[in-house]
Design a protein around this motif. Structure first.
Motif, PDB file in Angstrom:
ATOM      1  N   THR A 114      -6.066 -66.719  47.584  1.00 35.32           N
ATOM      2  CA  THR A 114      -6.808 -67.724  46.810  1.00 35.32           C
ATOM      3  C   THR A 114      -8.302 -67.570  47.031  1.00 35.32           C
ATOM      4  O   THR A 114      -9.099 -67.583  46.072  1.00 35.32           O
ATOM      5  CB  THR A 114      -6.359 -69.145  47.210  1.00 35.32           C
TER       6      THR A 114
ATOM      7  N   ALA B  15      -1.173 -65.346  44.813  1.00 34.46           N
ATOM      8  CA  ALA B  15      -1.510 -66.546  45.578  1.00 34.46           C
ATOM      9  C   ALA B  15      -0.593 -67.702  45.199  1.00 34.46           C
ATOM     10  O   ALA B  15      -0.097 -68.435  46.066  1.00 34.46           O
ATOM     11  CB  ALA B  15      -2.974 -66.924  45.335  1.00 34.46           C
ATOM     12  N   ALA B  16      -0.336 -67.859  43.892  1.00 33.65           N
ATOM     13  CA  ALA B  16       0.544 -68.935  43.426  1.00 33.65           C
ATOM     14  C   ALA B  16       1.971 -68.715  43.893  1.00 33.65           C
ATOM     15  O   ALA B  16       2.668 -69.659  44.273  1.00 33.65           O
ATOM     16  CB  ALA B  16       0.490 -69.025  41.907  1.00 33.65           C
TER      17      ALA B  16
ATOM     18  N   ALA C 165      -1.232 -66.853  51.076  1.00 37.41           N
ATOM     19  CA  ALA C 165      -1.588 -67.731  49.960  1.00 37.41           C
ATOM     20  C   ALA C 165      -3.047 -68.159  50.053  1.00 37.41           C
ATOM     21  O   ALA C 165      -3.783 -68.128  49.053  1.00 37.41           O
ATOM     22  CB  ALA C 165      -0.672 -68.949  49.944  1.00 37.41           C
TER      23      ALA C 165
ATOM     24  N   ALA D   5       2.163 -69.543  47.603  1.00 41.73           N
ATOM     25  CA  ALA D   5       2.043 -70.992  47.776  1.00 41.73           C
ATOM     26  C   ALA D   5       3.335 -71.702  47.381  1.00 41.73           C
ATOM     27  O   ALA D   5       3.781 -72.637  48.052  1.00 41.73           O
ATOM     28  CB  ALA D   5       0.872 -71.521  46.948  1.00 41.73           C
TER      29      ALA D   5
ATOM     30  N   SER E 148      -4.385 -64.159  41.468  1.00 42.70           N
ATOM     31  CA  SER E 148      -3.968 -65.553  41.300  1.00 42.70           C
ATOM     32  C   SER E 148      -2.455 -65.685  41.268  1.00 42.70           C
ATOM     33  O   SER E 148      -1.890 -66.634  41.818  1.00 42.70           O
ATOM     34  CB  SER E 148      -4.571 -66.131  40.015  1.00 42.70           C
TER      35      SER E 148
END
Length: 238
Positions: A49, A17-18, A45, A21, A14
Protein backbone atom coordinates in the motif's frame (compact mmCIF):
# COMPACT_ATOMS: atom_id res chain seq x y z
CA UNK A 1 -8.27 3.15 -24.43
CA UNK A 2 -4.72 1.98 -23.75
CA UNK A 3 -3.42 1.75 -20.22
CA UNK A 4 -0.24 3.58 -19.43
CA UNK A 5 2.72 1.80 -17.89
CA UNK A 6 2.19 3.85 -14.73
CA UNK A 7 -1.46 2.86 -14.45
CA UNK A 8 -0.69 -0.81 -15.04
CA UNK A 9 1.97 -0.86 -12.34
CA UNK A 10 -0.34 0.93 -9.90
CA UNK A 11 -3.08 -1.58 -10.60
CA UNK A 12 -0.71 -4.47 -9.91
CA UNK A 13 0.55 -2.98 -6.64
CA UNK A 14 -2.95 -2.07 -5.49
CA UNK A 15 -4.40 -5.47 -6.39
CA UNK A 16 -1.78 -7.32 -4.37
CA UNK A 17 -2.14 -4.93 -1.44
CA UNK A 18 -5.92 -5.45 -1.49
CA UNK A 19 -5.53 -9.22 -1.78
CA UNK A 20 -3.21 -9.45 1.23
CA UNK A 21 -5.40 -7.09 3.24
CA UNK A 22 -8.44 -9.24 2.46
CA UNK A 23 -6.61 -12.39 3.56
CA UNK A 24 -5.78 -10.76 6.88
CA UNK A 25 -9.25 -9.35 7.55
CA UNK A 26 -11.15 -12.46 6.45
CA UNK A 27 -9.01 -14.87 8.48
CA UNK A 28 -7.99 -16.88 5.41
CA UNK A 29 -4.23 -16.70 6.00
CA UNK A 30 -4.04 -20.31 7.21
CA UNK A 31 -5.09 -21.51 3.76
CA UNK A 32 -1.74 -20.46 2.34
CA UNK A 33 0.76 -19.78 5.14
CA UNK A 34 1.69 -21.36 8.43
CA UNK A 35 1.87 -19.61 11.82
CA UNK A 36 5.59 -18.86 11.45
CA UNK A 37 5.19 -17.04 8.16
CA UNK A 38 1.73 -15.50 8.62
CA UNK A 39 3.36 -12.15 9.44
CA UNK A 40 4.15 -11.77 5.74
CA UNK A 41 0.48 -10.99 5.01
CA UNK A 42 -0.07 -7.87 7.17
CA UNK A 43 3.46 -6.61 6.53
CA UNK A 44 3.06 -7.18 2.79
CA UNK A 45 -0.34 -5.46 2.70
CA UNK A 46 1.06 -2.41 4.46
CA UNK A 47 4.27 -2.37 2.45
CA UNK A 48 2.54 -2.67 -0.93
CA UNK A 49 0.00 0.00 0.00
CA UNK A 50 2.81 2.40 0.89
CA UNK A 51 4.68 1.44 -2.29
CA UNK A 52 1.60 2.16 -4.41
CA UNK A 53 1.07 5.55 -2.76
CA UNK A 54 4.73 6.55 -3.14
CA UNK A 55 4.90 5.33 -6.74
CA UNK A 56 1.76 7.25 -7.63
CA UNK A 57 3.16 10.44 -6.12
CA UNK A 58 6.67 10.14 -7.54
CA UNK A 59 5.61 9.30 -11.11
CA UNK A 60 3.19 12.15 -11.70
CA UNK A 61 4.26 13.75 -14.98
CA UNK A 62 7.03 11.20 -15.55
CA UNK A 63 7.61 9.51 -18.94
CA UNK A 64 5.92 6.30 -17.77
CA UNK A 65 2.70 8.25 -17.14
CA UNK A 66 2.31 8.89 -20.85
CA UNK A 67 3.83 5.73 -22.29
CA UNK A 68 1.37 3.06 -23.35
CA UNK A 69 1.54 -0.42 -21.89
CA UNK A 70 3.23 -2.70 -24.39
CA UNK A 71 2.62 -6.41 -24.87
CA UNK A 72 5.76 -7.53 -23.08
CA UNK A 73 5.17 -5.42 -19.97
CA UNK A 74 1.47 -6.19 -20.07
CA UNK A 75 2.24 -9.92 -20.08
CA UNK A 76 4.63 -9.43 -17.17
CA UNK A 77 2.03 -7.57 -15.11
CA UNK A 78 -0.56 -10.25 -15.93
CA UNK A 79 1.83 -12.90 -14.62
CA UNK A 80 2.31 -10.88 -11.44
CA UNK A 81 -1.46 -10.56 -10.96
CA UNK A 82 -2.29 -14.19 -11.74
CA UNK A 83 -1.51 -15.59 -8.24
CA UNK A 84 -3.71 -12.92 -6.62
CA UNK A 85 -6.59 -13.89 -8.93
CA UNK A 86 -6.10 -17.56 -8.02
CA UNK A 87 -6.27 -16.67 -4.32
CA UNK A 88 -9.54 -14.79 -4.81
CA UNK A 89 -11.06 -17.53 -6.95
CA UNK A 90 -10.27 -20.10 -4.24
CA UNK A 91 -11.79 -17.96 -1.49
CA UNK A 92 -14.75 -20.29 -0.89
CA UNK A 93 -13.04 -23.56 -1.83
CA UNK A 94 -12.54 -26.05 0.98
CA UNK A 95 -11.22 -29.58 1.08
CA UNK A 96 -13.82 -32.29 1.49
CA UNK A 97 -14.45 -36.02 1.44
CA UNK A 98 -12.64 -36.65 -1.86
CA UNK A 99 -9.46 -34.97 -0.66
CA UNK A 100 -9.75 -36.75 2.69
CA UNK A 101 -10.00 -40.14 0.96
CA UNK A 102 -7.02 -39.37 -1.25
CA UNK A 103 -4.96 -38.40 1.79
CA UNK A 104 -5.71 -41.77 3.40
CA UNK A 105 -6.99 -40.14 6.60
CA UNK A 106 -4.08 -40.09 9.02
CA UNK A 107 -1.22 -40.55 6.55
CA UNK A 108 1.79 -38.56 7.65
CA UNK A 109 0.68 -38.27 11.29
CA UNK A 110 2.96 -40.02 13.78
CA UNK A 111 0.63 -40.52 16.73
CA UNK A 112 3.37 -42.12 18.79
CA UNK A 113 5.34 -38.87 18.68
CA UNK A 114 2.19 -36.87 19.38
CA UNK A 115 1.19 -39.00 22.35
CA UNK A 116 3.22 -37.07 24.91
CA UNK A 117 1.86 -33.73 23.80
CA UNK A 118 -1.70 -35.03 23.64
CA UNK A 119 -1.40 -36.43 27.15
CA UNK A 120 -0.49 -33.02 28.54
CA UNK A 121 -3.06 -31.03 26.57
CA UNK A 122 -6.16 -29.25 27.79
CA UNK A 123 -9.57 -30.67 28.55
CA UNK A 124 -11.08 -30.27 25.09
CA UNK A 125 -11.86 -33.51 23.29
CA UNK A 126 -11.64 -33.31 19.52
CA UNK A 127 -10.99 -35.60 16.57
CA UNK A 128 -7.23 -35.60 17.13
CA UNK A 129 -7.45 -36.49 20.82
CA UNK A 130 -9.88 -39.34 20.14
CA UNK A 131 -7.66 -40.63 17.33
CA UNK A 132 -4.63 -40.39 19.60
CA UNK A 133 -6.47 -42.36 22.28
CA UNK A 134 -7.07 -45.09 19.67
CA UNK A 135 -3.33 -45.46 19.26
CA UNK A 136 -2.02 -44.92 22.79
CA UNK A 137 -3.73 -45.96 26.06
CA UNK A 138 -1.72 -43.28 27.89
CA UNK A 139 -3.51 -40.58 25.92
CA UNK A 140 -6.87 -42.18 26.72
CA UNK A 141 -6.08 -42.23 30.45
CA UNK A 142 -4.62 -38.73 30.57
CA UNK A 143 -7.46 -37.12 28.63
CA UNK A 144 -10.23 -39.24 30.17
CA UNK A 145 -11.23 -40.82 26.87
CA UNK A 146 -13.37 -43.55 28.38
CA UNK A 147 -16.58 -45.33 27.35
CA UNK A 148 -19.67 -43.43 28.41
CA UNK A 149 -18.16 -39.95 28.24
CA UNK A 150 -20.44 -37.45 26.44
CA UNK A 151 -18.78 -35.81 23.43
CA UNK A 152 -19.88 -33.29 20.83
CA UNK A 153 -18.03 -32.88 17.52
CA UNK A 154 -18.50 -30.65 14.49
CA UNK A 155 -17.19 -31.85 11.15
CA UNK A 156 -18.03 -32.84 7.59
CA UNK A 157 -19.44 -36.13 6.38
CA UNK A 158 -16.59 -38.26 5.09
CA UNK A 159 -18.85 -41.27 4.54
CA UNK A 160 -22.61 -41.45 5.01
CA UNK A 161 -24.09 -44.26 7.13
CA UNK A 162 -25.55 -47.27 5.43
CA UNK A 163 -25.97 -51.07 5.62
CA UNK A 164 -24.76 -51.21 9.21
CA UNK A 165 -21.78 -48.94 8.52
CA UNK A 166 -21.44 -45.87 10.75
CA UNK A 167 -21.35 -42.25 9.74
CA UNK A 168 -17.74 -41.14 9.42
CA UNK A 169 -17.35 -37.56 10.58
CA UNK A 170 -14.05 -35.82 9.86
CA UNK A 171 -12.10 -32.62 10.20
CA UNK A 172 -8.94 -31.43 8.46
CA UNK A 173 -5.91 -30.55 10.59
CA UNK A 174 -2.94 -28.55 9.37
CA UNK A 175 0.56 -28.01 10.73
CA UNK A 176 1.51 -25.25 8.31
CA UNK A 177 -1.06 -24.67 5.57
CA UNK A 178 -3.68 -26.51 3.55
CA UNK A 179 -1.01 -28.24 1.47
CA UNK A 180 -0.03 -30.41 4.46
CA UNK A 181 -3.59 -30.96 5.73
CA UNK A 182 -4.60 -34.35 7.14
CA UNK A 183 -8.16 -35.57 7.69
CA UNK A 184 -8.95 -37.18 11.04
CA UNK A 185 -12.25 -39.04 11.30
CA UNK A 186 -14.38 -40.58 14.06
CA UNK A 187 -17.03 -43.28 13.43
CA UNK A 188 -20.48 -42.19 14.62
CA UNK A 189 -23.43 -44.52 15.25
CA UNK A 190 -26.62 -42.45 15.02
CA UNK A 191 -29.78 -43.22 16.93
CA UNK A 192 -31.78 -42.44 13.80
CA UNK A 193 -29.56 -42.73 10.71
CA UNK A 194 -30.61 -40.21 8.10
CA UNK A 195 -30.66 -41.72 4.59
CA UNK A 196 -30.49 -38.20 3.18
CA UNK A 197 -27.01 -37.52 4.56
CA UNK A 198 -24.48 -36.77 1.84
CA UNK A 199 -20.73 -36.43 1.74
CA UNK A 200 -19.31 -33.00 2.62
CA UNK A 201 -22.37 -31.89 4.60
CA UNK A 202 -21.42 -30.26 7.90
CA UNK A 203 -22.90 -31.68 11.09
CA UNK A 204 -22.66 -31.31 14.83
CA UNK A 205 -23.05 -34.73 16.45
CA UNK A 206 -23.52 -35.46 20.13
CA UNK A 207 -23.21 -38.88 21.70
CA UNK A 208 -21.21 -40.99 24.13
CA UNK A 209 -17.83 -42.60 23.60
CA UNK A 210 -17.63 -46.36 23.21
CA UNK A 211 -14.87 -48.76 22.26
CA UNK A 212 -15.36 -50.96 19.21
CA UNK A 213 -12.33 -53.03 18.36
CA UNK A 214 -9.27 -50.80 18.21
CA UNK A 215 -11.17 -47.55 17.83
CA UNK A 216 -13.20 -45.19 19.94
CA UNK A 217 -16.56 -44.33 18.39
CA UNK A 218 -19.57 -42.22 19.22
CA UNK A 219 -22.73 -44.17 20.00
CA UNK A 220 -26.35 -43.20 20.70
CA UNK A 221 -25.56 -40.06 18.73
CA UNK A 222 -27.82 -37.38 17.33
CA UNK A 223 -26.89 -35.06 14.50
CA UNK A 224 -27.94 -31.64 13.31
CA UNK A 225 -26.98 -29.80 10.17
CA UNK A 226 -24.80 -26.72 10.63
CA UNK A 227 -23.11 -24.23 8.37
CA UNK A 228 -19.48 -24.71 7.53
CA UNK A 229 -17.39 -23.02 10.25
CA UNK A 230 -15.65 -19.79 9.38
CA UNK A 231 -12.38 -21.63 10.03
CA UNK A 232 -12.93 -25.18 8.74
CA UNK A 233 -9.31 -26.23 9.32
CA UNK A 234 -7.92 -26.96 12.77
CA UNK A 235 -4.27 -26.67 13.78
CA UNK A 236 -2.17 -29.39 15.37
CA UNK A 237 -2.04 -27.54 18.69
CA UNK A 238 -1.31 -30.20 21.24
Amino acid sequence: MTLSVRTGRLLALSAWAACLAWLQVSGQVARYLGPRTAWVVPVGALGLTLAAVLYARETVGSPVAGRGLGRREGAGLAAVLAPALVVLCMADATLGSLAASNKLSSRGVDFSSLAGSLSHGGSDVDFLVIRGADEDPAVARARDITPGRPVSLTGFVLAAPGHGAPLRLARFYITCCIADSVAIDVPVYLVHPDPGLRKDQWLTVSGVLARRGRRFVLEAATARHVRQPRKPYLLFRV
